[in-house]
Design an enzyme around this catalytic site. Structure first.
Site, short mmCIF file in Angstrom:
data_model
loop_
_atom_site.label_atom_id
_atom_site.label_comp_id
_atom_site.label_asym_id
_atom_site.label_seq_id
_atom_site.Cartn_x
_atom_site.Cartn_y
_atom_site.Cartn_z
N ARG A 155 54.32 37.86 50.28
CA ARG A 155 53.17 37.00 50.49
C ARG A 155 53.68 35.56 50.60
O ARG A 155 54.44 35.12 49.74
CB ARG A 155 52.21 37.10 49.32
CG ARG A 155 51.12 36.04 49.39
CD ARG A 155 50.10 36.21 48.33
NE ARG A 155 50.52 35.66 47.05
CZ ARG A 155 49.78 35.75 45.94
NH1 ARG A 155 48.63 36.38 45.97
NH2 ARG A 155 50.19 35.22 44.84
N HIS A 199 51.72 29.54 34.34
CA HIS A 199 52.99 30.00 34.92
C HIS A 199 53.79 30.81 33.92
O HIS A 199 54.43 31.80 34.25
CB HIS A 199 53.82 28.80 35.37
CG HIS A 199 53.05 27.89 36.26
ND1 HIS A 199 53.34 26.56 36.40
CD2 HIS A 199 51.98 28.14 37.03
CE1 HIS A 199 52.47 26.03 37.21
NE2 HIS A 199 51.64 26.95 37.61
N ARG A 219 54.99 37.92 45.11
CA ARG A 219 54.39 36.58 45.02
C ARG A 219 55.50 35.53 45.17
O ARG A 219 56.14 35.17 44.19
CB ARG A 219 53.70 36.40 43.68
CG ARG A 219 52.45 37.25 43.47
CD ARG A 219 51.85 36.99 42.10
NE ARG A 219 50.47 37.40 41.99
CZ ARG A 219 50.05 38.46 41.28
NH1 ARG A 219 50.92 39.21 40.66
NH2 ARG A 219 48.76 38.75 41.21
N ASN A 275 41.62 39.91 42.34
CA ASN A 275 41.42 38.88 41.31
C ASN A 275 40.59 37.73 41.87
O ASN A 275 39.62 37.28 41.27
CB ASN A 275 42.75 38.32 40.81
CG ASN A 275 43.69 39.40 40.34
OD1 ASN A 275 43.25 40.48 39.96
ND2 ASN A 275 44.99 39.14 40.37
N ASP A 276 41.01 37.27 43.06
CA ASP A 276 40.25 36.18 43.67
C ASP A 276 38.93 36.67 44.25
O ASP A 276 37.89 36.05 44.07
CB ASP A 276 41.09 35.51 44.77
CG ASP A 276 41.99 34.42 44.19
OD1 ASP A 276 41.46 33.59 43.42
OD2 ASP A 276 43.19 34.41 44.48
N GLU A 285 40.61 37.90 50.19
CA GLU A 285 40.31 37.34 48.87
C GLU A 285 39.02 36.54 48.87
O GLU A 285 38.60 36.04 47.84
CB GLU A 285 41.46 36.43 48.41
CG GLU A 285 42.80 37.14 48.38
CD GLU A 285 43.90 36.29 47.77
OE1 GLU A 285 44.10 36.39 46.55
OE2 GLU A 285 44.54 35.51 48.51
N ARG A 345 38.00 33.12 37.30
CA ARG A 345 38.91 34.07 36.66
C ARG A 345 39.71 33.45 35.52
O ARG A 345 40.33 34.15 34.73
CB ARG A 345 39.87 34.68 37.71
CG ARG A 345 40.79 33.67 38.33
CD ARG A 345 41.52 34.22 39.55
NE ARG A 345 42.86 34.70 39.24
CZ ARG A 345 43.78 34.99 40.15
NH1 ARG A 345 43.51 34.88 41.45
NH2 ARG A 345 44.96 35.42 39.80
N CYS A 365 45.57 44.89 45.74
CA CYS A 365 46.68 44.45 44.89
C CYS A 365 46.27 43.55 43.74
O CYS A 365 47.10 42.90 43.14
CB CYS A 365 47.76 43.76 45.73
SG CYS A 365 47.23 42.23 46.46
C1 PEP Z 1 44.54 38.38 43.78
O1 PEP Z 1 43.90 37.34 43.91
O2 PEP Z 1 44.03 39.48 43.50
C2 PEP Z 1 46.01 38.36 43.93
C3 PEP Z 1 46.70 39.48 43.93
O3 PEP Z 1 46.59 37.16 44.04
P1 PEP Z 1 46.87 36.19 42.81
O4 PEP Z 1 46.50 36.93 41.57
O5 PEP Z 1 48.31 35.84 42.88
O6 PEP Z 1 45.95 35.05 43.12
MG MG Z 2 44.80 35.66 44.88
#
Ligand code: PEP
Ligand code: MG
Length: 747
Positions: free
Chosen positions: A507, A364, A471, A629-630, A606, A640, A677
């Site tokens: 989101r 965080h 977020r 990312n996910d 995702e 990750r 994103c």
């Molecule tokens: C992602 O997973 O790419 C994303 C934008 O969400 P977060 O990084 O908050 O999981």
């Molecule tokens: Mg994500």
């Protein structure tokens, strides 16, 4: 323990204090100390070995060994018995040194005649400083009490070293905390910063090491424990119910204050002649030394708790460390073992950089540091021990390196780097109000990712077209209790005000996995990233989701509203979420609240499953946003958060790009707006490739908008696409090498 011995050890410490009080040079002090220990313990040899550099120990003073060997005999960490004591931080006590594993014969010292050996580490708060050795001719093992006494003396030596008692003539020691040190850590937020150290936990320097009157020192210890108890009780009464952090402190306090062992050991140290604060610090040093050796997470947490409590006690006992914001340098670089998101937000944008000993890329605090665009280096081992308040420091967030007390050459190189970055920033500023139109005439929408009110000022500065990902969980994460609906709607409204009519995509709460709310019962899952998180929690416990949807509708106050659900894995989840939204809209209508002028509801893609969902799903959603990312972690099955694997697979790997291309084609066929994103959208080369395969909307950190726009404006996407396709036909694993060649030639 015999009363006699206690008196002896006090006497020895009393004489040590005498040495401290004299105005002698460093080497003379060391010589006097070895002499007095040998005399007090009635043994033939006492030697002090100190670190010359990180892994080289040097004999710095001796009583009994050949004086010619002083400053000549050296050994590496781990080498010989002395080196072994230094490496392990453990005492070696043997009556037969020559036959003890690791023994190394050093003829220059003339030590072959000594059979018994006791080596005790000289260490302070996890920092290895040297080894104190006593030896005798007769084969005897030193008693437990003798070991203990030498440990206490070693602790005083460590403190004296810290206080610079052995500096002076070149032969003794280099001054501590004055030479440059480089810390290699891990990048958590890019950027370069230059400033001065601000320690989050002020460092306490214990100057009063030896207690004259043990009765008085015991009283002081007990008074400090009482004060600590009152302080913790006060915290408990003021703590809102369920504040996990404060409850944990209390629990830790209970554990240690009631731990007879902890108190007893400190009382024994005081009886042996230490002051109350020296006794607390001795325990703290032992805990830190153990920290370096235990892998068990629970045990490590407890040792950290003990460390925190020791700090509190030391502050009470010495009255130091009540640093206030007024003393903070104007260009503070925060140094801490770790820090919570709320504390970091309290510092806010006043910080120029942050360096942590622990931390995690997805923690965080990292999220907050990113939101505030403060360069952050994590995993900088031992920096809290080495750095002093006010020390000059350079933080290279790009390389994950911190230079403490840097030399001229490093400063000059860093200055060049910052100047280059400033130049680049100027270039980005000059195109801020220009569109992200490529050489082939396609215009992309570049939006920014946000999560805190503090992010919004970047909207103007970066030239973002809007907020492509807000977020919302950050507001939940930085608090100690669940926010109220009214608070949230007020916040959402202010976010929209700040966006001045530009689109903001909110989101809904994405908790679970690495984002655990402090006030929610944690669920013990074997694999939280693939577990109960995001929309799964929202649908199973719809109360919070309903509250948030209402807050969003109210916050919009009749303006257009865009919302998306995170981590949707199948059509049914999205539809169930939409049903909740429809109910919320209906409720608001009945209550007479204004409804959003337009309502767009999207899903984050995702999980790979959505790439293969039925066409109908693509028609159900108003838009899709790829959470790269996910998506990437599930595509490659590479966590990750896991340093070992997270960089192993390239985003520009041909299979991932082909997969993304499939999603682009499905969106085109169904007329579904698509954006991307994840972090990769903000990396210029990756962004250009995403654009080349047909993605027309990218959402990224505000600081990335300039660099991404700059590369896009100089790129022909059709040409780049041919380079990518050609690499695929050739069978390249990643298109990166040929894309880099192409860009280098073109730009
Ligand atoms: C992602 O997973 O790419 C994303 C934008 O969400 P977060 O990084 O908050 O999981
Ligand atoms: Mg994500």
């Amino acid at each position: 323990m015999s009363q006699d011995f206690q008196t002896d050890s006090r006497q020895m410490l009393g004489r040590l204090r005498g040495v401290m009080a004299q105005d002698a040079a460093g080497q003379a002090r060391l010589d006097q100390i070895t002499h007095l220990i040998a005399e007090e313990m009635r043994i033939e040899v006492c030697s002090i070995y100190l670190f010359r550099d990180e892994d080289m120990l040097e004999l710095c003073a001796t009583e009994g060994l050949n004086p010619e060997a002083v400053h000549q005999t050296r050994m590496r960490l781990g080498e010989g018995l002395v080196g072994r004591v230094a490496r392990t931080g453990q005492v070696i006590n043997t009556d037969d040194a020559p036959n003890t594993p690791g023994f190394r014969f050093m003829p220059e010292t003339g030590e072959e005649g000594y059979s018994s050996f006791m080596g005790v580490p000289i260490q302070r708060l996890g920092e290895k400083l040297g080894v104190l050795v006593v030896q005798s001719k007769d084969a005897r093992s030193f008693s437990e009490e003798e070991v203990y006494a030498v440990e206490v003396v070693a602790m005083v030596l460590a403190e004296m070293t810290e206080l610079g008692a052995f500096i002076g003539d070149g032969a003794a020691m280099k001054a501590r905390h004055q030479h440059p040190v480089q810390f290699r850590g891990t990048t958590a937020q890019e950027g370069a910063a230059r400033g001065h150290v601000w320690l989050h936990e002020p460092r306490v320097i214990v100057t009063n090491l030896i207690g004259e009157d043990p009765v008085r020192e015991l009283e002081r210890l007990n008074e400090a424990v009482d004060e600590l108890r009152v302080g913790v009780d006060r915290m408990l009464t003021s703590a809102r119910f369920g504040d996990k952090e404060q409850l944990e402190v209390l629990e830790a306090y209970r554990m240690f204050a009631n731990s007879k062992g902890w108190m007893r050991r400190m009382e024994e140290d005081i009886n042996r002649g230490l002051s109350a604060e020296a006794a607390v610090e001795k325990e703290q040093s032992t805990a830190r030394a153990r920290l370096g050796q235990v892998a068990d997470a629970y045990l490590r947490d407890r040792l950290h708790d003990l460390d925190d409590l020791s700090n509190r006690m030391l502050r009470i006992l010495t009255g130091q460390g009540t640093g206030t914001a007024a003393e903070m340098p104007s260009d503070p670089i925060l140094i801490a073992r770790n820090i919570g998101p709320a504390e970091l937000l309290d510092y806010g944008r006043s910080l120029k950089g942050i360096v942590l000993e622990e931390g995690a890329v997805g923690s965080h605090a990292t999220i907050v540091a990113r939101a505030l665009a403060i360069p952050l280096v994590i995993h900088a081992k031992n920096i809290t021990t080495e750095a002093m308040n006010g020390d000059p420091i350079l933080v290279d967030g790009d390389q994950g390196v911190a230079h403490l007390r840097p030399g001229e050459t490093v400063i000059a190189a860093f200055r060049d780097k910052m100047a280059m970055q400033a130049k680049a920033q100027e270039r980005y500023a000059s195109i801020r109000d220009k569109p992200a139109t490529t050489l082939c005439g396609r215009t992309l929408s570049l939006t920014m990712n946000a999560g805190l009110m503090a992010d919004l000022p970047s909207l103007e500065g970066s030239g973002a077209d809007g907020v492509g990902l807000f977020r919302t969980e950050l507001q939940f994460l930085v608090r100690s209790k669940m926010p109220k609906r009214a608070e949230l709607s007020e916040l959402y409204s202010r976010v929209m005000d700040a966006a001045k009519g530009r689109d903001v995509v909110f989101r809904t709460l994405d908790i679970g996995s690495d984002k655990v709310l402090p006030y929610m019962k944690p669920t013990d899952e074997p694999n939280p990233a693939m577990g109960w998180r995001a929309i799964r929690v929202g649908l199973d416990k719809p109360g919070v989701m309903r509250m948030q949807l209402q807050a969003l509708i109210r916050g919009a106050k009749g303006r257009p509203l865009s919302v998306m659900f995170p981590f949707v894995a199948q059509r049914e989840e999205f539809n169930a979420g939409r049903a909740e939204l429809n109910k919320a809209l209906e409720r608001e209508r009945i209550l007479g609240h204004p409804l959003p002028a337009t309502m767009r509801l999207g899903a984050m893609l995702e999980t790979p499953s959505l790439a293969y969902a039925a066409d109908q799903f693509y028609r159900d959603v108003d838009f899709l946003s790829i959470g790269g990312n996910d998506l990437k972690q599930f595509f490659f099955a590479a966590d990750r958060e896991n340093e070992r694997v997270r960089r192993r697979y390239d985003t520009l790997n041909i299979s991932f790009l082909t997969f993304l291309q499939g999603i682009v084609e499905r969106c085109m066929a169904t007329d579904t707006p698509l954006s991307f994103c994840g972090e990769d959208a903000g990396r210029p080369v990756e962004a250009a490739c995403l654009a080349a395969i047909g993605i027309r909307s990218l959402s990224m950190r505000p600081a990335s908008i300039g660099p991404v726009k700059s590369i896009l404006r100089r790129t022909d996407l059709d040409e780049l696409r041919s380079v990518i396709d050609e690499a695929g036909r050739r069978g390249d694993q990643s298109v990166r090498p040929c894309v880099m060649d192409y860009l280098r030639e073109k730009l």
